[in-house]
Design a protein around this motif. Sequence first.
Motif, PDB file in Angstrom:
ATOM      1  N   THR A  88       0.844  -1.200   0.000  1.00 24.80           N
ATOM      2  CA  THR A  88       0.000   0.000   0.000  1.00 24.80           C
ATOM      3  C   THR A  88       0.880   1.250   0.000  1.00 24.80           C
ATOM      4  O   THR A  88       0.674   2.170  -0.792  1.00 24.80           O
ATOM      5  CB  THR A  88      -0.939  -0.020   1.222  1.00 24.80           C
ATOM      6  N   ASN A 115       0.504  -0.004   9.423  1.00 22.76           N
ATOM      7  CA  ASN A 115       1.079  -0.622   8.226  1.00 22.76           C
ATOM      8  C   ASN A 115       1.308   0.411   7.116  1.00 22.76           C
ATOM      9  O   ASN A 115       2.424   0.557   6.612  1.00 22.76           O
ATOM     10  CB  ASN A 115       0.151  -1.759   7.747  1.00 22.76           C
ATOM     11  N   ALA A 116       0.265   1.139   6.744  1.00 24.80           N
ATOM     12  CA  ALA A 116       0.384   2.073   5.625  1.00 24.80           C
ATOM     13  C   ALA A 116       1.282   3.260   5.992  1.00 24.80           C
ATOM     14  O   ALA A 116       2.204   3.614   5.239  1.00 24.80           O
ATOM     15  CB  ALA A 116      -1.009   2.551   5.208  1.00 24.80           C
ATOM     16  N   ALA A 144      -4.683   6.906   8.541  1.00 23.85           N
ATOM     17  CA  ALA A 144      -5.315   6.373   9.757  1.00 23.85           C
ATOM     18  C   ALA A 144      -6.783   6.044   9.455  1.00 23.85           C
ATOM     19  O   ALA A 144      -7.064   5.015   8.841  1.00 23.85           O
ATOM     20  CB  ALA A 144      -5.178   7.365  10.897  1.00 23.85           C
TER      21      ALA A 144
HETATM   22  P1  NAD Z   1      -3.180  -0.064  11.090  1.00 23.07           P
HETATM   23  O1  NAD Z   1      -4.182  -0.571  12.057  1.00 23.07           O
HETATM   24  O2  NAD Z   1      -1.938  -0.851  10.827  1.00 23.07           O
HETATM   25  O3  NAD Z   1      -2.687   1.412  11.525  1.00 23.07           O
HETATM   26  C1  NAD Z   1      -3.570   2.444  11.810  1.00 23.07           C
HETATM   27  C2  NAD Z   1      -2.788   3.546  12.514  1.00 23.07           C
HETATM   28  O4  NAD Z   1      -3.632   4.669  12.653  1.00 23.07           O
HETATM   29  C3  NAD Z   1      -2.300   3.186  13.895  1.00 23.07           C
HETATM   30  O5  NAD Z   1      -0.987   3.690  14.059  1.00 23.07           O
HETATM   31  C4  NAD Z   1      -3.245   3.954  14.826  1.00 23.07           C
HETATM   32  O6  NAD Z   1      -2.636   4.312  16.047  1.00 23.07           O
HETATM   33  C5  NAD Z   1      -3.472   5.176  13.969  1.00 23.07           C
HETATM   34  N1  NAD Z   1      -4.645   5.954  14.345  1.00 23.07           N
HETATM   35  C6  NAD Z   1      -5.873   5.525  14.712  1.00 23.07           C
HETATM   36  N2  NAD Z   1      -6.646   6.592  14.988  1.00 23.07           N
HETATM   37  C7  NAD Z   1      -5.895   7.697  14.739  1.00 23.07           C
HETATM   38  C8  NAD Z   1      -6.113   9.088  14.824  1.00 23.07           C
HETATM   39  N3  NAD Z   1      -7.286   9.549  15.202  1.00 23.07           N
HETATM   40  N4  NAD Z   1      -5.090   9.929  14.499  1.00 23.07           N
HETATM   41  C9  NAD Z   1      -3.902   9.454  14.114  1.00 23.07           C
HETATM   42  N5  NAD Z   1      -3.638   8.147  14.022  1.00 23.07           N
HETATM   43  C10 NAD Z   1      -4.618   7.290  14.334  1.00 23.07           C
HETATM   44  O7  NAD Z   1      -3.992   0.206   9.757  1.00 23.07           O
HETATM   45  P2  NAD Z   1      -3.438   0.305   8.264  1.00 23.07           P
HETATM   46  O8  NAD Z   1      -3.506  -1.023   7.637  1.00 23.07           O
HETATM   47  O9  NAD Z   1      -2.173   1.081   8.244  1.00 23.07           O
HETATM   48  O10 NAD Z   1      -4.621   1.159   7.615  1.00 23.07           O
HETATM   49  C11 NAD Z   1      -4.682   2.563   7.782  1.00 23.07           C
HETATM   50  C12 NAD Z   1      -5.661   3.119   6.770  1.00 23.07           C
HETATM   51  O11 NAD Z   1      -5.216   2.753   5.467  1.00 23.07           O
HETATM   52  C13 NAD Z   1      -7.099   2.588   6.900  1.00 23.07           C
HETATM   53  O12 NAD Z   1      -7.981   3.610   6.476  1.00 23.07           O
HETATM   54  C14 NAD Z   1      -7.123   1.451   5.887  1.00 23.07           C
HETATM   55  O13 NAD Z   1      -8.441   1.183   5.435  1.00 23.07           O
HETATM   56  C15 NAD Z   1      -6.262   2.069   4.797  1.00 23.07           C
HETATM   57  N6  NAD Z   1      -5.707   1.073   3.887  1.00 23.07           N
HETATM   58  C16 NAD Z   1      -4.774   0.194   4.319  1.00 23.07           C
HETATM   59  C17 NAD Z   1      -4.291  -0.761   3.442  1.00 23.07           C
HETATM   60  C18 NAD Z   1      -3.253  -1.744   3.865  1.00 23.07           C
HETATM   61  O14 NAD Z   1      -2.805  -2.521   3.018  1.00 23.07           O
HETATM   62  N7  NAD Z   1      -2.817  -1.733   5.105  1.00 23.07           N
HETATM   63  C19 NAD Z   1      -4.765  -0.812   2.118  1.00 23.07           C
HETATM   64  C20 NAD Z   1      -5.696   0.138   1.706  1.00 23.07           C
HETATM   65  C21 NAD Z   1      -6.168   1.067   2.601  1.00 23.07           C
END
Ligand code: NAD
Length: 428
Positions: A188, A219-220, A306
Amino acid sequence: MANSPFNNYLVRLKSASTLLGLSNKEFKTLSTPNNVFEKEIEIERDNGQIESLKAYRVQFNNARGPYKGGIRFHPKANLNEVKALALGMAVKCAVVGIPMGGGKGGVEFDPKQYSPKEIEAISRAWMRAFAEHVGSKKDIPAPDVYTNGAIMSFMLDEYEKIVGYSDPGMITGKPLSLGGSLGRDTATAQGGVYILEELVNTLGLRRKDLRVAVQGFGNAGYHAASILHGLGYRIVGLSDSKGGIWSARGLDPEEVNAVKEERNAVTEFYCKGTVCDMDKLMHDEAKIYSEKDFVTCPCDILIPAALDNAIDAKNAKNVKAKIILELANDPTTPEADLILAKKRAIIVPDVLANAGGVTVSYFEWAQNITGQRWTEEEVRDKLKPIMLKAFESVWRLSKEKKLTLRNSAYFVAVEKIATAMRDRGSFL
Ligand code: NAD
């Protein structure tokens, strides 16, 4: 329209459909999910109590290929949100041109309050509830917020027990031992970086002049910060759910990650709890931000990575970034879009910016159904041209038709989905 997640996506779908000249009847067909499944799943808690949870799978559109989309475990997971994300998946797959449709699933509960054994039981119960609707030729789930490779493994295992044969391509985001793909963890972020680099070159900007702030350090967000830091961008801001840090001198994401892993918050880089190290803050010309205000920190490139609605009508006017790369799904409300457009900020929309994730999920599926194993280098080599081609077509159309990149991406996607639907006779 009210600011519900599904309405946010509908607003965007509607404007692309109008530009493309779709009739009201065609728009109605396009904007209605094919299947909505909502079930109560039962699990036994560790204390012996039986508990019932709401579980969902929405299959939005499969005109271009099998349904594809993650399963979210979250206390706020609900049908409106799952429908929105399923529609977003159909759009995303079409933007990058991978032959898949859109789906999404969820369970409404707070995983932080459940033991690993209970989470396994919920994962298996979800699969028992929806097994007849999924499969490698039908609907292929994946991880989403608070689900991961371990949960995908339980789900695959439960599915194969039910159907009685091996079908690793029925779910993606698996560990390597069960047919997961190399390069999925960084896909991503890497996909988003390929696009950002192309945009920066197109605009004639120089990496070393660009300050980047990343909201969300999972992750992202973490991988994006780390890759961009390695490429020479100045990472000035990092945040998580507990707050953010900003430094005029720049931050090293690896150093911040080491602190976050040990003490569970990026703000701990400068503070221990509420007590902050003033000398270090002064030396780094640094500042602590609340989690809500972080998106307004001084930067040239803001990467929301996030949650949804991070940039809204209230804070959009204070956003300083001129480029916004949406790695999160739906981080900008339609009202904020308008405010940012007036400020001439360029928003690279989620359906393009974070599509590297689903693209490598598609690679995982392709490897599984053909019995292949690609190296990490092969995965990266296949991902880059897909992302660049998608960016090029969205950028060109935005210039030709004077559209925002979001409207242009929806235009590209709706044209492909509507053509497939028309060719199938779905609009008759
Ligand atoms: P994750 O759970 O690994 O990480 C989420 C992060 O966001 C964490 O560090 C958490 O502490 C932080 N967070 C939560 N609330 C917050 C806030 N109010 N302010 C700041 N930080 C906050 O999730 P991810 O996989 O990294 O996904 C993050 C976003 O990316 C989501 O919207 C997800 O749908 C989108 N996304 C992820 C992927 C993927 O492959 N991981 C693919 C497409 C879209």
